[in-house]
Write an enzyme that holds these catalytic residues in place. Structure first.
Site, PDB file in Angstrom:
ATOM      1  N   GLY A 341       0.815  -1.226   0.000  1.00  0.00           N
ATOM      2  CA  GLY A 341       0.000   0.000   0.000  1.00  0.00           C
ATOM      3  C   GLY A 341       0.842   1.267   0.000  1.00  0.00           C
ATOM      4  O   GLY A 341       1.939   1.300   0.568  1.00  0.00           O
ATOM      5  N   CYS A 344       1.526   2.417   3.409  1.00  0.00           N
ATOM      6  CA  CYS A 344       1.809   1.269   4.268  1.00  0.00           C
ATOM      7  C   CYS A 344       3.283   1.214   4.663  1.00  0.00           C
ATOM      8  O   CYS A 344       4.154   1.416   3.820  1.00  0.00           O
ATOM      9  CB  CYS A 344       1.438   0.025   3.480  1.00  0.00           C
ATOM     10  SG  CYS A 344       1.925  -1.469   4.277  1.00  0.00           S
ATOM     11  N   ASP A 377      -4.701  -6.217  -3.796  1.00  0.00           N
ATOM     12  CA  ASP A 377      -4.999  -5.106  -2.889  1.00  0.00           C
ATOM     13  C   ASP A 377      -3.746  -4.311  -2.526  1.00  0.00           C
ATOM     14  O   ASP A 377      -2.890  -4.791  -1.779  1.00  0.00           O
ATOM     15  CB  ASP A 377      -5.648  -5.701  -1.619  1.00  0.00           C
ATOM     16  CG  ASP A 377      -6.017  -4.620  -0.622  1.00  0.00           C
ATOM     17  OD1 ASP A 377      -5.997  -3.437  -0.991  1.00  0.00           O
ATOM     18  OD2 ASP A 377      -6.329  -4.977   0.534  1.00  0.00           O
ATOM     19  N   ARG A 424      -4.924   8.420   4.772  1.00  0.00           N
ATOM     20  CA  ARG A 424      -4.108   7.805   5.825  1.00  0.00           C
ATOM     21  C   ARG A 424      -4.296   6.298   5.853  1.00  0.00           C
ATOM     22  O   ARG A 424      -5.357   5.768   5.489  1.00  0.00           O
ATOM     23  CB  ARG A 424      -4.480   8.398   7.187  1.00  0.00           C
ATOM     24  CG  ARG A 424      -5.876   8.038   7.656  1.00  0.00           C
ATOM     25  CD  ARG A 424      -6.212   8.734   8.967  1.00  0.00           C
ATOM     26  NE  ARG A 424      -7.497   8.306   9.494  1.00  0.00           N
ATOM     27  CZ  ARG A 424      -8.114   8.869  10.511  1.00  0.00           C
ATOM     28  NH1 ARG A 424      -7.577   9.928  11.103  1.00  0.00           N
ATOM     29  NH2 ARG A 424      -9.253   8.401  10.948  1.00  0.00           N
ATOM     30  N   GLY A 425      -3.261   5.607   6.291  1.00  0.00           N
ATOM     31  CA  GLY A 425      -3.352   4.161   6.448  1.00  0.00           C
ATOM     32  C   GLY A 425      -4.286   3.819   7.586  1.00  0.00           C
ATOM     33  O   GLY A 425      -4.368   4.568   8.567  1.00  0.00           O
ATOM     34  N   MET A 426      -4.974   2.685   7.451  1.00  0.00           N
ATOM     35  CA  MET A 426      -5.846   2.252   8.548  1.00  0.00           C
ATOM     36  C   MET A 426      -5.009   1.770   9.727  1.00  0.00           C
ATOM     37  O   MET A 426      -5.504   1.569  10.823  1.00  0.00           O
ATOM     38  CB  MET A 426      -6.783   1.142   8.068  1.00  0.00           C
ATOM     39  CG  MET A 426      -7.811   1.625   7.058  1.00  0.00           C
ATOM     40  SD  MET A 426      -9.000   2.777   7.762  1.00  0.00           S
ATOM     41  CE  MET A 426     -10.225   1.621   8.405  1.00  0.00           C
ATOM     42  N   ARG A 439      -7.716  -4.406  13.210  1.00  0.00           N
ATOM     43  CA  ARG A 439      -7.212  -4.832  11.908  1.00  0.00           C
ATOM     44  C   ARG A 439      -5.730  -5.184  11.987  1.00  0.00           C
ATOM     45  O   ARG A 439      -5.222  -5.994  11.246  1.00  0.00           O
ATOM     46  CB  ARG A 439      -7.442  -3.658  10.948  1.00  0.00           C
ATOM     47  CG  ARG A 439      -7.096  -3.891   9.520  1.00  0.00           C
ATOM     48  CD  ARG A 439      -7.574  -2.669   8.741  1.00  0.00           C
ATOM     49  NE  ARG A 439      -7.283  -2.760   7.335  1.00  0.00           N
ATOM     50  CZ  ARG A 439      -8.073  -2.291   6.391  1.00  0.00           C
ATOM     51  NH1 ARG A 439      -9.224  -1.731   6.707  1.00  0.00           N
ATOM     52  NH2 ARG A 439      -7.745  -2.364   5.138  1.00  0.00           N
TER      53      ARG A 439
HETATM   54  P1  IMP Z   1      -2.994   1.811  -2.038  1.00  0.00           P
HETATM   55  O1  IMP Z   1      -4.043   1.580  -3.075  1.00  0.00           O
HETATM   56  O2  IMP Z   1      -1.607   1.519  -2.548  1.00  0.00           O
HETATM   57  O3  IMP Z   1      -3.059   3.182  -1.431  1.00  0.00           O
HETATM   58  O4  IMP Z   1      -3.234   0.721  -0.892  1.00  0.00           O
HETATM   59  C1  IMP Z   1      -4.476   0.541  -0.252  1.00  0.00           C
HETATM   60  C2  IMP Z   1      -4.435  -0.731   0.567  1.00  0.00           C
HETATM   61  O5  IMP Z   1      -3.431  -0.639   1.581  1.00  0.00           O
HETATM   62  C3  IMP Z   1      -5.701  -1.015   1.364  1.00  0.00           C
HETATM   63  O6  IMP Z   1      -6.716  -1.602   0.601  1.00  0.00           O
HETATM   64  C4  IMP Z   1      -5.197  -1.940   2.466  1.00  0.00           C
HETATM   65  O7  IMP Z   1      -5.115  -3.279   2.075  1.00  0.00           O
HETATM   66  C5  IMP Z   1      -3.798  -1.439   2.702  1.00  0.00           C
HETATM   67  N1  IMP Z   1      -3.694  -0.589   3.908  1.00  0.00           N
HETATM   68  C6  IMP Z   1      -4.565   0.341   4.348  1.00  0.00           C
HETATM   69  N2  IMP Z   1      -4.087   0.970   5.436  1.00  0.00           N
HETATM   70  C7  IMP Z   1      -2.891   0.427   5.684  1.00  0.00           C
HETATM   71  C8  IMP Z   1      -1.908   0.664   6.699  1.00  0.00           C
HETATM   72  O8  IMP Z   1      -2.002   1.548   7.546  1.00  0.00           O
HETATM   73  N3  IMP Z   1      -0.804  -0.142   6.665  1.00  0.00           N
HETATM   74  C9  IMP Z   1      -0.644  -1.110   5.717  1.00  0.00           C
HETATM   75  N4  IMP Z   1      -1.527  -1.325   4.719  1.00  0.00           N
HETATM   76  C10 IMP Z   1      -2.642  -0.571   4.718  1.00  0.00           C
END
Ligand code: IMP
Length: 521
Positions: A341, A344, A377, A424-426, A439
């Site tokens: 992510g 992430c 994902d 923001r990251g979850m 989570r």
């Molecule tokens: P992105 O599309 O690259 O921004 O990634 C989104 C994905 O990152 C989400 O669907 C989750 O699976 C993952 N994710 C969300 N929040 C976090 C976090 O805080 N740490 C790690 N992975 C995350």
């Protein structure tokens, strides 16, 4: 002879998934590490089909899902995603009741024949009706009035549903039965929308048509705006993703909640998912950072036992055994991605995670065996990444690609004349405090002591409406399919041929040695 030699060379260099990934076992590969070889094509990008079957009862018209994150998907995003043919997963960093309302907003957004319209009784007070509208976040205020036996008594029109009439009974305010337009269901024929369209043209100023049976019991409701929208949609290439009752599809994330004794809170999870189903949710996602774990498996099992037909998304995993475990517990759709992510930091903080293409290959082979589908994902930053992911997965989940759009939750901020949205990251401290700690295997209260955040807080440049973002992504996916001569996603998975890219090859792949005036998106 020369043609045969070339053909063989093609096959030697540009390998199918089996040969390619088996030959690259010692290295974790992600999107930019590989490229896809072009193939003879008779397929024009615009003629490619993007529908994808994620579970028996969950089909999307485009293979894109918006992430269940509190800066990405609430009802506005989920509506926009479904209208474009995809799916939004409503996040769970909000009180459960509010998540139910968010789902309702999506399910009641635009409807063709509303088979189970919200009705009121003649004994209700207008005040009760107003409260229900507020509580369930209905975007409409006109309701059919029915008796206890569901017989049509009239219509409560929006212009009397006002606080000033709160103490009046519906019976006093309704437009009586003999002044309300209706049609018997059998008169609707094979194409109810075309029939309703004709009705609205013939009845100037009438915007609602009630559908009844031979005994005047209410069977449904058709609104003119829905008919107009659906007539338009029929002309679009990618139709909205709808359920069997013409409602937009919507998913919701659920957490593997524990009770005060640290055990899985079975009752709470079942109550909540039961309530989500009553609101019409199409699938739930058990979203965690480590899906190959007892807590997630037990949650999936509890849900599968209680709701045999519910499509369950679960994750995240990056191994074949992780896919097998979740599939055996009852999940239909498995999220693949640990650490890719954009927000992430799992790989930095915990030292774990697998680059996406390798993880997708390994997981896709077990998924095929187990007859489940997988979603790629995280880590998607451009449409080319989606094409690569779709050579192995049935769909992709996007967070960062959608977080800057108008439909994501949160306000815009202006910095030095540019507009941004928070993303923001979850697993960031702030998001975990707001509810997502489970989570990442922590308690919500843990966030006040020392726990390692696995996500950051960031900004995304504002990028306009989701329609526009998706149009660019879809255009890119269709181009990729055209280059591979794939008319649908299963052909794309079958035909893909891969080769690794050197660091110089990666530089060559992006604009270089020019002064860029306009970006390509
Ligand atoms: P992105 O599309 O690259 O921004 O990634 C989104 C994905 O990152 C989400 O669907 C989750 O699976 C993952 N994710 C969300 N929040 C976090 C976090 O805080 N740490 C790690 N992975 C995350």
């Amino acid at each position: 002879m020369a043609a045969t030699r070339n053909f063989n060379l093609d096959d030697t260099f540009y390998q199918n998934a089996e040969s390619f990934f088996m030959a690259n076992q010692k290295v974790g590969l992600t999107y930019d590490d590989i490229t896809l070889a072009t193939l003879y094509s008779e397929i024009l990008p615009r003629d490619t089909q993007l529908d994808t079957q994620l579970a028996d009862t969950l089909q999307l018209n485009i293979p894109v899902v918006s992430a269940d994150m509190d800066t990405v998907t609430e009802s506005r995003m989920a509506i926009a995603m479904a209208l474009n043919g995809g799916l939004g997963l409503i996040h769970y960093n909000m009180p459960e009741k509010q998540q139910l309302s968010e789902v309702s907003r999506v399910k009641y957004h635009v409807q063709g024949l509303i088979q189970d319209p919200i009705k009121v009784s003649p004994d209700d007070l207008i005040g009760d009706v107003l409260e229900r509208i507020e509580e369930r976040k209905f975007g409409f205020s006109t309701f059919p009035v029915v008796s206890k036996e569901n017989k049509l008594l009239g219509l409560l029109s929006g212009h009397v549903v006002k606080p000033r009439y709160a103490s009046k009974k519906v019976a006093e305010a309704l437009t009586p039965r003999d002044q309300v337009h209706s049609i018997r269901k059998k008169e609707l024929g094979k194409d109810p929308i075309a029939r309703a369209d004709k009705f609205f043209t013939e009845h100037l100023g009438i915007h609602k048509l009630l559908v009844v049976d031979d005994n005047d019991h209410l069977l449904g409701l058709i609104t003119m705006s829905d008919v107009e929208r659906i007539t338009q949609e029929r002309k679009a290439q990618f139709k909205p993703a709808r359920d069997a009752q013409f409602r937009l599809v919507c998913g919701a994330a659920v957490s593997a909640t524990r009770n005060a004794f640290g055990e899985l809170d079975r009752e709470r999870i079942l109550d909540h998912v039961g309530a989500l189903l009553e609101r019409g949710v199409d699938c739930v996602a058990v979203s965690t950072a480590h899906g190959h774990s007892k807590g997630v498996g037990d949650t999936v099992k509890v849900l599968r036992d209680a709701f045999p037909k519910l499509p369950i998304i679960a994750g995240n995993v990056t191994s074949g055994s992780g896919v097998e475990y979740l599939a055996d517990c009852g999940a239909n759709i498995i999220k693949i991605g640990q650490g890719p992510g954009s927000i992430c930091t799992t790989r930095i903080v915990a030292g774990v995670g697998i680059p996406q293409m390798t993880a997708l290959y390994i997981c896709s082979r077990m998924a095929a065996k187990k007859k489940v589908s997988i979603l790629a994902d995280g880590g998607i930053t451009k449409s080319g990444d989606i094409v690569k992911a779709l050579t192995l997965a049935q769909g992709v989940i996007c967070g960062g690609m959608l977080a800057g759009s108008a439909e994501s939750p949160g306000d815009m901020v202006e910095i030095a004349g540019k507009m941004y949205k928070q993303y923001r990251g979850m697993g960031s401290l702030a998001a975990m405090k707001a509810g997502s700690a489970a989570r990442y295997g922590h308690e919500k209260s843990d966030t006040t002591r020392k726990v390692a955040a696995e996500g950051i807080e960031a900004l995304k440049e504002s990028c306009g409406p989701v329609d526009r973002v998706l149009a660019t992504l879809i255009g890119g996916i269709q181009s990729g399919m055209g280059y591979l001569g794939a008319k649908n996603l299963s052909e794309l998975r079958e035909k893909a041929r891969y080769i690794r890219v050197s660091p110089a090859g990666q530089r060559e792949a992006a604009p270089h040695d020019v002064v860029e005036l306009k970006t390509g998106h």
